[in-house]
Design a protein around this motif. Structure first.
Motif, PDB file in Angstrom:
ATOM      1  N   PHE A 148       0.835  -1.204   0.000  1.00 32.19           N
ATOM      2  CA  PHE A 148       0.000   0.000   0.000  1.00 32.19           C
ATOM      3  C   PHE A 148       0.873   1.259   0.000  1.00 32.19           C
ATOM      4  O   PHE A 148       0.638   2.193  -0.782  1.00 32.19           O
ATOM      5  N   PHE A 149       1.882   1.289   0.853  1.00 30.65           N
ATOM      6  CA  PHE A 149       2.715   2.495   0.949  1.00 30.65           C
ATOM      7  C   PHE A 149       3.645   2.639  -0.255  1.00 30.65           C
ATOM      8  O   PHE A 149       4.025   3.757  -0.613  1.00 30.65           O
ATOM      9  N   ILE A 150       3.996   1.525  -0.893  1.00 30.74           N
ATOM     10  CA  ILE A 150       4.766   1.612  -2.147  1.00 30.74           C
ATOM     11  C   ILE A 150       3.937   2.355  -3.201  1.00 30.74           C
ATOM     12  O   ILE A 150       4.432   3.256  -3.881  1.00 30.74           O
ATOM     13  N   GLY A 151       2.663   1.956  -3.333  1.00 30.72           N
ATOM     14  CA  GLY A 151       1.790   2.625  -4.295  1.00 30.72           C
ATOM     15  C   GLY A 151       1.548   4.074  -3.935  1.00 30.72           C
ATOM     16  O   GLY A 151       1.543   4.954  -4.802  1.00 30.72           O
ATOM     17  N   LEU A 152       1.329   4.335  -2.653  1.00 33.68           N
ATOM     18  CA  LEU A 152       1.085   5.700  -2.195  1.00 33.68           C
ATOM     19  C   LEU A 152       2.290   6.581  -2.490  1.00 33.68           C
ATOM     20  O   LEU A 152       2.152   7.710  -2.987  1.00 33.68           O
TER      21      LEU A 152
END
Length: 247
Positions: free
Chosen positions: A6-10
């Protein structure tokens, strides 16, 4: 692992938009800035922008332009700058897309490896990255596509149920509200092709399309009235056999 993804995409979309400091002066960004500025002024002054002083997409009927976002989150424009709103809304749509991908993971019991492949293909493919980076802000409806296809899978599995046309119509409604009328039309084409080749889906798909038309009547009718007599021939072909094969 899901949190890491999730944080990679964010982070990816944050970098893409320079974390709210993107210079919105190239490609289609100036047009989007004008759209958002009009909406911001309308919300600040408590006015409905039926007609505006400038001409966008060959008309001054602002509400008739289908690529303008009229999703509820536009109310945040009253409190945010244009740049910060673009970042906020992109993050919001990404979050929705992530949740939609999780529903697919749950339904098909995907392993973390399989879900990671799905996640990376969906969020980091060149199509969506290039569109958003070049100012095609109306492409944010893309993040509802996993939910659309989830409902298509349900249709293929369960056949004609009373609730599926309603579910499909609402996800189509959500896609169009982001200004993603291109993606909305592609979804309709896909559904019509499915209906043509599998006649047993004629009723549910017809109902889903009809319900979406009714939900979107406040957006579709102004566009029909405005653009019915305008025919564009912006059509290009391939310049060579090599170009065709590369494409």
């Amino acid at each position: 692992m899901l949190l890491i993804l999730f944080f990679i995409g964010l982070f990816n979309y944050g970098v893409l938009l320079n974390f709210g400091n993107l210079k919105l002066n190239y490609n289609d960004w100036p047009k989007e800035v004008m759209y958002l500025s009009t909406l911001k002024q309308a919300l600040t002054n408590g006015e409905i922008p039926y007609h505006i002083s400038k001409t966008f997409q060959s008309t001054n009927r602002f509400l008739a332009i289908p690529e303008v976002s009229f999703s509820p989150q536009i109310f945040a424009l009253r409190f945010l700058s244009i740049n910060n709103y673009i970042l906020f809304n992109t993050f919001l749509m990404y979050f929705i897309g992530f949740l939609c991908c999780l529903t697919i993971k749950r339904k098909f019991k995907l392993s973390i490896f399989s879900f990671s492949v799905l996640f990376l293909l969906f969020n980091l493919n060149g199509h969506i990255i290039s569109h958003i980076s070049s100012g095609h802000y109306m492409w944010l409806g893309y993040f509802f596509l996993p939910l659309f296809f989830l409902f298509i899978f349900e249709l293929l599995e369960k056949g004609n149920t009373a609730i599926l046309p309603i579910k499909l119509s609402f996800v189509l409604f959500a896609i169009f509200l982001q200004g993603s009328f291109h993606i909305y039309v592609w979804c309709l084409i896909f559904m019509v092709l499915l209906m043509i080749f599998s006649r047993k889906y004629l009723k549910p798909i017809s109902l889903a399309i009809l319900f979406s038309f009714l939900l979107l009547s406040f957006r579709l009718f102004p566009a029909f009235i405005t653009y019915w007599d305008q025919l564009y021939t912006h059509t290009r072909g391939y310049f060579s056999i090599q170009n065709l094969l590369e494409s």
